[in-house]
Design a protein around this motif. Structure first.
Motif, short mmCIF file in Angstrom:
data_model
loop_
_atom_site.label_atom_id
_atom_site.label_comp_id
_atom_site.label_asym_id
_atom_site.label_seq_id
_atom_site.Cartn_x
_atom_site.Cartn_y
_atom_site.Cartn_z
N TYR A 22 -16.54 100.18 12.96
CA TYR A 22 -16.57 100.33 14.47
C TYR A 22 -17.47 99.45 15.17
O TYR A 22 -17.06 98.77 16.39
CB TYR A 22 -16.60 101.79 15.02
CG TYR A 22 -15.24 102.38 14.57
CD1 TYR A 22 -14.16 102.23 15.39
CD2 TYR A 22 -15.13 102.96 13.45
CE1 TYR A 22 -12.71 102.86 15.02
CE2 TYR A 22 -13.89 103.60 13.23
CZ TYR A 22 -12.74 103.67 14.07
OH TYR A 22 -11.62 104.30 13.69
N LEU A 23 -18.82 99.30 14.88
CA LEU A 23 -19.85 98.65 15.62
C LEU A 23 -19.80 97.26 15.00
O LEU A 23 -19.87 96.17 15.87
CB LEU A 23 -21.13 99.22 15.13
CG LEU A 23 -21.28 100.66 15.36
CD1 LEU A 23 -22.47 101.17 15.38
CD2 LEU A 23 -20.75 101.10 17.01
N ASP A 24 -19.79 96.89 13.52
CA ASP A 24 -20.21 95.48 13.23
C ASP A 24 -19.09 94.77 13.20
O ASP A 24 -18.84 93.66 13.81
CB ASP A 24 -20.84 95.59 11.84
CG ASP A 24 -21.95 96.40 11.74
OD1 ASP A 24 -22.79 96.42 12.59
OD2 ASP A 24 -22.26 96.85 10.46
N PHE A 25 -17.85 95.28 12.83
CA PHE A 25 -16.53 94.68 12.90
C PHE A 25 -15.94 94.57 14.23
O PHE A 25 -15.35 93.54 14.63
CB PHE A 25 -15.43 95.20 11.84
CG PHE A 25 -14.15 94.34 11.74
CD1 PHE A 25 -14.25 92.97 11.64
CD2 PHE A 25 -13.13 95.34 11.73
CE1 PHE A 25 -12.96 92.42 11.39
CE2 PHE A 25 -11.79 94.59 11.61
CZ PHE A 25 -11.69 93.04 11.20
N LEU A 26 -15.69 95.74 14.63
CA LEU A 26 -14.90 95.68 15.95
C LEU A 26 -15.57 95.49 17.14
O LEU A 26 -15.23 95.22 18.32
CB LEU A 26 -13.90 97.26 16.21
CG LEU A 26 -12.86 97.26 15.09
CD1 LEU A 26 -12.19 98.57 15.32
CD2 LEU A 26 -11.87 96.10 15.25
N GLY A 27 -16.91 95.60 17.09
CA GLY A 27 -17.89 95.17 18.15
C GLY A 27 -18.12 96.24 19.26
O GLY A 27 -18.40 96.00 20.28
#
Length: 122
Positions: A22-27
Motif C-alpha cells: 500500500y505504501l511503497d507500491f501503490l503510493g
C-alpha cells in the motif's frame, strides 16, 4: 442529512507486506496506526489523492478477497507509475471494458483494487 464518502476496511495479515504493497507500491501515505496494546492487531489509515482506506489485522473487520472499485482519472499515468516501481508481485495491465479502462491489482491478502477510468458518454 449528508452522507460522506465510504472508507473501505481491508483485511490484512502481515503489517510489513501491507506497508510494502500500500505504501511503497501503490503510493499511499500512512496517516495513523492504532493498537490497543503493543502486541495487539494493527488498525491503520492510509490515503492517496482523495482515497482513504483502513487496513485491519482484526479478525471479523473485513472479508479477505473483497474488491474495491476506484474511479480514476488518467489511468495511463497510474499504469506507468506502478510499472516504474518494478514491484515483483504485480505487473498490472489496463483492460478495456464496456464501461471504461480498468487496471486491477491484488494485495498480498487476496483483496483487489479495481481502478477504472470510466468511459465518457456521448
Amino acid at each position: 442529512m449528508k452522507l460522506s464518502a465510504a472508507i473501505p476496511i481491508v483485511r490484512i495479515f502481515c503489517v510489513d507486506k501491507a506497508k510494502e504493497f500500500y505504501l511503497d507500491f501503490l503510493g499511499f501515505t500512512l496517516e495513523w496506526e492504532h493498537r490497543f496494546e503493543s502486541d495487539f492487531p494493527l488498525y491503520a489509515q492510509v490515503s492517496r489523492s482523495g482515497l482513504t482506506l483502513h487496513l485491519s489485522e482484526h479478525h471479523g473487520d473485513a472479508t479477505p478477497g473483497s474488491t474495491i472499485f476506484v474511479a480514476v482519472e488518467d489511468i495511463d499515468a497510474l499504469h506507468d507509475e506502478l510499472h516504474a516501481k518494478d514491484y515483483k508481485y504485480a505487473k498490472p495491465d489496463i483492460d478495456t471494458t464496456g464501461w471504461g479502462r480498468v487496471l486491477q491489482v491484488t494485495d498480498p491478502f487476496g483483496n483487489r483494487l479495481r481502478f477504472c477510468e470510466l468511459s465518457q458518454e456521448e
